[in-house]
Design a protein around this motif. Structure first.
Motif, PDB file in Angstrom:
ATOM      1  N   ARG A 233       0.841  -1.222   0.000  1.00 23.10           N
ATOM      2  CA  ARG A 233       0.000   0.000   0.000  1.00 23.10           C
ATOM      3  C   ARG A 233       0.866   1.260   0.000  1.00 23.10           C
ATOM      4  O   ARG A 233       0.587   2.226  -0.702  1.00 23.10           O
ATOM      5  N   GLN A 234       1.938   1.236   0.798  1.00 22.71           N
ATOM      6  CA  GLN A 234       2.792   2.420   0.891  1.00 22.71           C
ATOM      7  C   GLN A 234       3.508   2.691  -0.441  1.00 22.71           C
ATOM      8  O   GLN A 234       3.729   3.840  -0.815  1.00 22.71           O
TER       9      GLN A 234
ATOM     10  N   ASP B 117       0.924   4.331  -2.584  1.00 21.18           N
ATOM     11  CA  ASP B 117       0.742   5.723  -2.154  1.00 21.18           C
ATOM     12  C   ASP B 117       1.892   6.603  -2.642  1.00 21.18           C
ATOM     13  O   ASP B 117       1.687   7.753  -3.036  1.00 21.18           O
TER      14      ASP B 117
ATOM     15  N   ARG C  86       1.451   9.901  -4.849  1.00 26.66           N
ATOM     16  CA  ARG C  86       1.952  11.212  -4.408  1.00 26.66           C
ATOM     17  C   ARG C  86       2.902  11.791  -5.438  1.00 26.66           C
ATOM     18  O   ARG C  86       2.909  12.988  -5.695  1.00 26.66           O
TER      19      ARG C  86
END
Ligand code: SF4
Ligand code: SF4
Length: 169
Positions: free
Chosen positions: A155-156, A159, A163
């Motif tokens: 997930r990171q 993300d 971003r």
């Protein structure tokens, strides 16, 4: 994917990717925030390293169907974005696989790359023997902990990519 369709295999393509990241990171709003996000991901990868190494020590030396030989593995865009944000440079080249010989980073003692520099799929993938050991040795709790950590890293990474594209101007 076959070996011939892996992206950015030539030196010229690789240097174009490096130029892309260098230029984009100059243009990105708050590149420091992306670096911090990459450092957090690196720290999560360090958190799973010991357990994944333990599973490899248990199974890989006697394995007769080595995944690093069988699979075609390469750095994808998220891998490269993560490594560029973390180290301000790319690895020296794309991963190369030769049919029957496997990944060019596979040595006599296993993978020669530190885990943080491997394509994430190499950390994400748990083979059936490793999954069985997790269930037997640790029970459901350990299994869920390791797998939930891996999902969190996944997930990171997603993300970080979002971003990056939101902030690039
Ligand atoms: S991770 Fe599993 S499939 Fe891959 S080499 Fe180790 S034991 Fe074999
Ligand atoms: S980078 Fe390392 S773990 Fe990944 S396929 Fe290559 S040798 Fe295996």
């Amino acid at each position: 994917m076959t070996v011939s369709t892996v992206p950015w295999q030539t030196e010229e393509e690789w240097s174009q990717v490096e130029v892309f990241f260098r230029g984009s990171m100059r243009a990105v709003v708050d590149s420091r925030g992306l670096t911090t996000a990459a450092q957090i991901i690196a720290s999560r990868i360090a958190d799973v390293d010991a357990e994944l190494d333990r599973l490899c020590r248990l199974h890989c030396p006697s394995c007769d169907d080595i995944c690093c030989v069988r699979a075609t593995v390469w750095y994808d865009f998220r891998d490269l974005l993560f490594l560029y944000c973390l180290q301000e440079k790319l690895p020296s080249a794309q991963i190369l696989s030769k049919t029957g010989k496997g990944c060019n980073h596979l040595g006599a003692q296993g993978c020669a790359l530190p885990r943080v520099e491997r394509p994430f799929v190499c950390t994400w993938y748990l083979c059936p023997a490793q999954r069985a050991t997790i269930r037997w040795n640790g029970g459901e709790r350990v299994s869920v902990d390791l797998i939930s950590l891996l999902k969190k890293i996944q997930r990171q990474r997603r993300d970080l990519e979002n971003r990056f594209f939101e902030r690039v101007v």
